[in-house]
Design an enzyme around this catalytic site. Structure first.
Site, short mmCIF file in Angstrom:
data_model
loop_
_atom_site.label_atom_id
_atom_site.label_comp_id
_atom_site.label_asym_id
_atom_site.label_seq_id
_atom_site.Cartn_x
_atom_site.Cartn_y
_atom_site.Cartn_z
N GLY A 46 0.83 -1.14 -0.13
CA GLY A 46 -0.09 -0.04 -0.02
C GLY A 46 0.98 1.27 -0.03
N CYS A 93 5.70 -0.12 7.80
CA CYS A 93 5.35 1.05 6.96
C CYS A 93 6.54 1.61 6.38
CB CYS A 93 4.91 2.31 8.16
SG CYS A 93 4.58 3.80 7.25
N HIS A 135 -4.86 1.19 7.38
CA HIS A 135 -3.31 2.01 7.37
C HIS A 135 -3.14 2.91 6.38
CE1 HIS A 135 1.08 1.12 8.06
NE2 HIS A 135 1.01 1.96 6.75
N GLU A 136 -3.90 2.82 5.18
CA GLU A 136 -3.41 3.82 4.20
C GLU A 136 -4.42 5.21 4.33
OE1 GLU A 136 -0.95 3.48 2.63
OE2 GLU A 136 -0.65 1.40 2.91
#
Ligand code: K1U
Ligand code: ZN
Length: 170
Positions: A46, A93, A135-136
């Site tokens: 992502g 991340c 998360h995105e």
């Protein structure tokens, strides 16, 4: 196509709330293409526009990490409209180097947004897809996965990164 620089914590752009995309024009099309290439090259599953220094509400997700071309999902102005359950999963991340930690998130989400043609779309995701979407979308709100950790774990990470930055400065 172009590879973009991925900003690293603690860059201030990562902490801003990103702006709504008002017009899905050629600039947004190019950005989405370049973000997908950058994500695949990293590699990642992502990427959100603020991670490449653009404070706009645009994300790309590809759970196949570039292995299956039809898996690429591009969402403009995504918002979570439904969430349920709880799941614990290890996350990393691309903007938070050298850290993987287990985070608790919702197990299933429905996300509403637009595709690159401007059509309204709804995406349902569970497990890893749900985690990646949350998360995105967090990135679009200036949130990082470390914000979901305990204060102790977060401050240990921040201290470690400060030490690394000081060593790099010499
Ligand atoms: O947004 C990002 O920083 C990308 C991040 C997304 C993410 C990872 C794990 C859980 C939720 C969201 C990454 O892709 S980190 C790299 C990664 O996890 C991975 C890379 C290649 C293959 C499989 C996973
Ligand atoms: Zn991230």
């Amino acid at each position: 196509m172009a590879l973009l620089e991925i900003l690293q914590f603690p860059h201030p752009v990562l902490r801003q709330r990103a702006d709504e995309v008002r017009e899905i024009d050629a600039t947004i099309h190019r950005l989405a293409r370049d973000m997908a290439e950058t994500m695949h090259r990293a590699p990642g599953i992502g990427l959100a526009a603020p991670q490449v220094g653009v404070s706009s509400r645009l994300i790309v997700v590809d759970l196949s990490a570039g292995e299956e071309p039809d898996q690429l999902l591009v969402l403009v102005n995504p918002e979570i409209v439904c969430k349920e359950g709880k799941i614990r999963m290890e996350e990393g991340c691309l903007s938070v180097p050298d850290l993987r930690e287990t985070v608790t998130r919702c197990e299933r989400v429905v996300v509403r947004g637009q595709d690159l043609q401007g059509n309204m779309v709804e995406v349902e995701g569970d497990e890893l897809m749900a985690v990646a979407l949350q998360h995105e979308i967090d990135h679009l709100d200036g949130m990082l996965f470390i914000d979901h950790l305990s204060q102790l774990k977060r401050s240990r990470y921040v201290a470690r990164q400060k030490k690394v930055a000081a060593e790099q400065r010499g």
